[in-house]
Design an enzyme around this catalytic site. Structure first.
Site, PDB file in Angstrom:
ATOM      1  N   ARG A   1       0.838  14.673  13.574  1.00 42.41           N
ATOM      2  CA  ARG A   1       1.340  14.429  12.214  1.00 42.41           C
ATOM      3  C   ARG A   1       1.276  15.647  11.292  1.00 42.41           C
ATOM      4  O   ARG A   1       0.527  15.672  10.315  1.00 42.41           O
ATOM      5  CB  ARG A   1       0.600  13.248  11.574  1.00 42.41           C
ATOM      6  CG  ARG A   1       0.895  11.939  12.258  1.00 42.41           C
ATOM      7  CD  ARG A   1       0.162  10.804  11.638  1.00 42.41           C
ATOM      8  NE  ARG A   1       0.853  10.222  10.501  1.00 42.41           N
ATOM      9  CZ  ARG A   1       0.376   9.179   9.826  1.00 42.41           C
ATOM     10  NH1 ARG A   1      -0.753   8.634  10.175  1.00 42.41           N
ATOM     11  NH2 ARG A   1       1.044   8.692   8.806  1.00 42.41           N
TER      12      ARG A   1
ATOM     13  N   ARG B   1      -8.490  -0.148   5.033  1.00 45.14           N
ATOM     14  CA  ARG B   1      -7.647   0.871   4.396  1.00 45.14           C
ATOM     15  C   ARG B   1      -6.344   0.267   3.889  1.00 45.14           C
ATOM     16  O   ARG B   1      -5.783   0.767   2.919  1.00 45.14           O
ATOM     17  CB  ARG B   1      -7.298   1.975   5.410  1.00 45.14           C
ATOM     18  CG  ARG B   1      -8.419   2.944   5.689  1.00 45.14           C
ATOM     19  CD  ARG B   1      -7.902   4.118   6.483  1.00 45.14           C
ATOM     20  NE  ARG B   1      -6.627   4.537   5.938  1.00 45.14           N
ATOM     21  CZ  ARG B   1      -5.621   5.038   6.647  1.00 45.14           C
ATOM     22  NH1 ARG B   1      -5.727   5.225   7.926  1.00 45.14           N
ATOM     23  NH2 ARG B   1      -4.485   5.389   6.052  1.00 45.14           N
TER      24      ARG B   1
ATOM     25  N   CYS C   1      -4.590  12.962  13.503  1.00 48.28           N
ATOM     26  CA  CYS C   1      -5.215  11.656  13.277  1.00 48.28           C
ATOM     27  C   CYS C   1      -5.039  10.836  14.539  1.00 48.28           C
ATOM     28  O   CYS C   1      -4.447  11.294  15.499  1.00 48.28           O
ATOM     29  CB  CYS C   1      -4.613  10.964  12.067  1.00 48.28           C
ATOM     30  SG  CYS C   1      -2.968  10.384  12.342  1.00 48.28           S
TER      31      CYS C   1
ATOM     32  N   ASP D   1       4.841   0.697  12.171  1.00 46.49           N
ATOM     33  CA  ASP D   1       3.624   0.070  11.645  1.00 46.49           C
ATOM     34  C   ASP D   1       3.460  -1.388  12.095  1.00 46.49           C
ATOM     35  O   ASP D   1       2.456  -2.025  11.768  1.00 46.49           O
ATOM     36  CB  ASP D   1       3.611   0.137  10.107  1.00 46.49           C
ATOM     37  CG  ASP D   1       3.215   1.519   9.602  1.00 46.49           C
ATOM     38  OD1 ASP D   1       2.865   2.373  10.428  1.00 46.49           O
ATOM     39  OD2 ASP D   1       3.273   1.745   8.379  1.00 46.49           O
TER      40      ASP D   1
ATOM     41  N   LYS E   1       0.835  -1.213   0.000  1.00 45.47           N
ATOM     42  CA  LYS E   1       0.000   0.000   0.000  1.00 45.47           C
ATOM     43  C   LYS E   1       0.869   1.262   0.000  1.00 45.47           C
ATOM     44  O   LYS E   1       0.646   2.185  -0.778  1.00 45.47           O
ATOM     45  CB  LYS E   1      -0.908   0.003   1.239  1.00 45.47           C
ATOM     46  CG  LYS E   1      -1.548   1.336   1.518  1.00 45.47           C
ATOM     47  CD  LYS E   1      -2.368   1.344   2.778  1.00 45.47           C
ATOM     48  CE  LYS E   1      -1.650   1.806   4.014  1.00 45.47           C
ATOM     49  NZ  LYS E   1      -1.382   3.238   4.144  1.00 45.47           N
ATOM     50  N   ASN E   2       1.879   1.292   0.868  1.00 43.06           N
ATOM     51  CA  ASN E   2       2.669   2.516   0.987  1.00 43.06           C
ATOM     52  C   ASN E   2       3.630   2.723  -0.182  1.00 43.06           C
ATOM     53  O   ASN E   2       4.301   3.752  -0.265  1.00 43.06           O
ATOM     54  CB  ASN E   2       3.444   2.532   2.309  1.00 43.06           C
ATOM     55  CG  ASN E   2       2.520   2.803   3.489  1.00 43.06           C
ATOM     56  OD1 ASN E   2       1.340   3.105   3.305  1.00 43.06           O
ATOM     57  ND2 ASN E   2       3.054   2.687   4.699  1.00 43.06           N
TER      58      ASN E   2
HETATM   59  C1  UD1 Z   1       4.519   6.941   6.505  1.00 44.52           C
HETATM   60  C2  UD1 Z   1       3.655   5.726   6.271  1.00 44.52           C
HETATM   61  C3  UD1 Z   1       3.082   5.232   7.597  1.00 44.52           C
HETATM   62  C4  UD1 Z   1       4.189   5.002   8.623  1.00 44.52           C
HETATM   63  C5  UD1 Z   1       5.094   6.227   8.716  1.00 44.52           C
HETATM   64  C6  UD1 Z   1       6.332   5.986   9.566  1.00 44.52           C
HETATM   65  C7  UD1 Z   1       2.802   6.093   4.042  1.00 44.52           C
HETATM   66  C8  UD1 Z   1       1.635   6.419   3.182  1.00 44.52           C
HETATM   67  N1  UD1 Z   1       2.589   6.095   5.371  1.00 44.52           N
HETATM   68  O1  UD1 Z   1       3.668   7.962   7.047  1.00 44.52           O
HETATM   69  O2  UD1 Z   1       2.397   4.006   7.350  1.00 44.52           O
HETATM   70  O3  UD1 Z   1       3.625   4.772   9.887  1.00 44.52           O
HETATM   71  O4  UD1 Z   1       5.552   6.624   7.408  1.00 44.52           O
HETATM   72  O5  UD1 Z   1       7.040   4.897   9.079  1.00 44.52           O
HETATM   73  O6  UD1 Z   1       3.877   5.803   3.561  1.00 44.52           O
HETATM   74  N2  UD1 Z   1       6.648  14.754  10.764  1.00 44.52           N
HETATM   75  C9  UD1 Z   1       6.761  16.079  11.055  1.00 44.52           C
HETATM   76  N3  UD1 Z   1       6.635  16.981  10.035  1.00 44.52           N
HETATM   77  C10 UD1 Z   1       6.429  16.598   8.737  1.00 44.52           C
HETATM   78  C11 UD1 Z   1       6.328  15.224   8.453  1.00 44.52           C
HETATM   79  C12 UD1 Z   1       6.444  14.313   9.485  1.00 44.52           C
HETATM   80  O7  UD1 Z   1       6.956  16.468  12.207  1.00 44.52           O
HETATM   81  O8  UD1 Z   1       6.322  17.479   7.861  1.00 44.52           O
HETATM   82  C13 UD1 Z   1       6.759  13.752  11.864  1.00 44.52           C
HETATM   83  C14 UD1 Z   1       5.461  12.957  12.070  1.00 44.52           C
HETATM   84  O9  UD1 Z   1       4.549  13.641  12.877  1.00 44.52           O
HETATM   85  C15 UD1 Z   1       5.990  11.687  12.700  1.00 44.52           C
HETATM   86  C16 UD1 Z   1       7.363  11.501  12.018  1.00 44.52           C
HETATM   87  O10 UD1 Z   1       7.700  12.771  11.471  1.00 44.52           O
HETATM   88  O11 UD1 Z   1       6.161  11.863  14.071  1.00 44.52           O
HETATM   89  C17 UD1 Z   1       7.372  10.486  10.892  1.00 44.52           C
HETATM   90  O12 UD1 Z   1       6.302  10.760  10.019  1.00 44.52           O
HETATM   91  P1  UD1 Z   1       6.350  10.406   8.468  1.00 44.52           P
HETATM   92  O13 UD1 Z   1       7.534   9.554   8.159  1.00 44.52           O
HETATM   93  O14 UD1 Z   1       6.174  11.667   7.689  1.00 44.52           O
HETATM   94  O15 UD1 Z   1       5.050   9.532   8.319  1.00 44.52           O
HETATM   95  P2  UD1 Z   1       4.144   9.468   7.049  1.00 44.52           P
HETATM   96  O16 UD1 Z   1       4.998   9.708   5.849  1.00 44.52           O
HETATM   97  O17 UD1 Z   1       2.932  10.304   7.244  1.00 44.52           O
END
Ligand code: UD1
Length: 417
Positions: free
Chosen positions: A122, A397, A117, A305, A22-23
């Site tokens: 996030r 999902r 969420c 995850d 999915k990711n």
């Molecule tokens: C992706 C995955 C999700 C997984 C996560 C961590 C997808 C679609 N989803 O989510 O399944 O749980 O990686 O492996 O690939 N953060 C910030 N600012 C930002 C972006 C992130 O502070 O602009 C923080 C987030 O709040 C979190 C951490 O960074 O604490 C990691 O988040 P991130 O790697 O961005 O997760 P996703 O990409 O949303």
């Protein structure tokens, strides 16, 4: 709303085939916006997030030519609407992956802010900071991120926090930007590496992906994408734990053992037998599960995850284990539900202390987010008695027919409307 009914206590046995990741497919679908023409994506998992992303691309003007037998054909020649609306983005945070491609393609974007969420705040501040550094003018209006840009410019950018979709977004923005972009402290997840590999196949110039410094030389256009999605490592890890928690014997086909190495090591520490061959993993659970500590990290660390599913296993281990969540601030929603099944877990901030119990008992349960739901399914399959899990739309999902796959392995599980 659907519910899943489980009569627990049967060891799982047999063979199960993993679906596409999915990711991995979500960023690839977003990347089709960087192309003009017919994109063909195979090995697509039939999960709700994919349907949401397709709906979003259609809203943006792309034409879905066909979607059957795990194959999507989507034509992006006329994708010229810059707006990703709230009703789609609010159901799937990964919708924000279209921000970079829209700015690169149209020079404008209006993407709803995802908001918080179940697993934490996030934010997408790093996505925005990177795009601003590339020359986009970004404002926040009425809950929307509004961006405008002439051609984006290459930059050197450091991620304060490793972000998977943040890295994917900036890679996609940079491939059509002018000049060189260097992304530091970039995510190394296989899904990011795959995105870069596929973009390179259609004309991008990306190097260093898979390390924490990624370099992108901008180019003026890309050819349409043709690719096959690799197997889902989180689904793989979930079924590995399913074998161990039920003390069963499960062979997982169509998987990449290298992608689940941290999970394999933890299961071996817990005394499960894990046999690995090229794209197969066989897990044999043992009567006694040893307690093991785990701490989540970005790839190649132990995945956040899988944290909830691994905690379900540890509730039945011998002794005490400590699980620390370092990636998200609020990812223990499953704990209250596991405790209702008889688990002994106490929380201290980002740390969960789990004292193993002899057995769990079935209970009415509420799914709260995607991976938390998977942990409840695993706990219920191992528990004594009946569990009824509601709000299973969370699990839909990201898992393809989890109840069918578990049922084929012998679990007493069914979906009711
Ligand atoms: C992706 C995955 C999700 C997984 C996560 C961590 C997808 C679609 N989803 O989510 O399944 O749980 O990686 O492996 O690939 N953060 C910030 N600012 C930002 C972006 C992130 O502070 O602009 C923080 C987030 O709040 C979190 C951490 O960074 O604490 C990691 O988040 P991130 O790697 O961005 O997760 P996703 O990409 O949303």
């Amino acid at each position: 709303m659907d519910k899943i009914v489980i009569e627990g206590g049967t060891p799982l046995n047999g063979t199960v085939k993993m679906s596409g990741a999915k990711n991995a497919v979500l960023p690839i679908l977003a990347a089709t916006l960087l192309t003009q023409g017919r994109n063909i994506i195979k090995g697509v998992p039939k999960v709700r997030d994919v349907a949401t992303m397709i709906k979003l691309l259609e809203d943006l003007g792309a034409k879905l030519e066909s979607y059957s037998n795990e194959k999507i054909v989507i034509d992006t020649s006329k994708a010229d609407n810059p707006e990703a609306p709230y009703d789609l983005v609010s159901t799937m945070r990964a919708s924000c992956l279209v921000l970079g491609p829209l700015l690169a393609r149209l020079g404008k974007a209006r993407v709803s802010l995802p908001g918080g969420c179940a697993i934490g705040e996030r934010p997408i501040d790093l996505h925005i900071k990177g795009l601003e550094a590339m020359g986009a003018k970004i404002t926040l209006e009425q809950g929307y991120v509004q961006g405008k840009a002439d051609r984006l410019k290459g930059i050197q950018f450091y991620f304060d926090t490793v972000s998977v979709t943040g890295t994917a977004n900036l890679i996609m923005a940079a491939v059509l930007a002018e000049g060189e972009t260097i992304l530091e402290n970039a995510a190394k997840e296989p899904e990011v590496v795959f995105l870069a590999d596929i973009l390179n196949q259609v004309g991008a110039k990306i190097s260093g992906h898979g390390t924490d410094i990624i370099t992108i030389q901008g180019t003026s256009s890309l050819k349409p994408i043709e690719c096959t999605i690799f197997p889902d490592r989180i689904e793989t890890g979930t079924f590995m734990i399913a074998a161990a928690i039920t003390k069963g014997d499960v062979t997982i086909e169509n998987c990449n053992p290298q992608h689940v190495e941290p999970i394999t090591l933890k299961l071996q520490e817990a005394q499960a037998d894990v046999e690995i061959s090229k794209n197969k993993i066989r897990v044999k659970g043992k009567d006694i599960i040893d307690s093991v500590n785990a701490k989540t990290h970005p790839y190649p660390g132990f995945p956040t995850d899988i944290q909830a599913q691994f905690m379900a296993l540890m509730t039945l281990a011998q002794g005490q284990s400590i699980i620390v969540e370092t990636v998200f601030e609020n990812r223990f929603m499953h704990v209250a539900e596991l405790k209702r099944m008889g688990a002994d877990i106490s929380l201290d901030g980002h740390t969960a202390i789990i004292k193993g119990v002899k057995s769990l008992s079935g209970a009415p349960l509420m799914a709260t987010d995607l991976r938390a739901s998977a942990s409840l399914v695993l706990a219920a399959v191992a528990a004594k008695g009946q569990s009824i899990i509601s709000r299973v739309y969370h699990i839909d999902r990201g898992y393809v027919g989890i109840e069918k796959k578990l049922s084929k392995l012998g679990a007493q599980i069914r979906r009711i409307k």
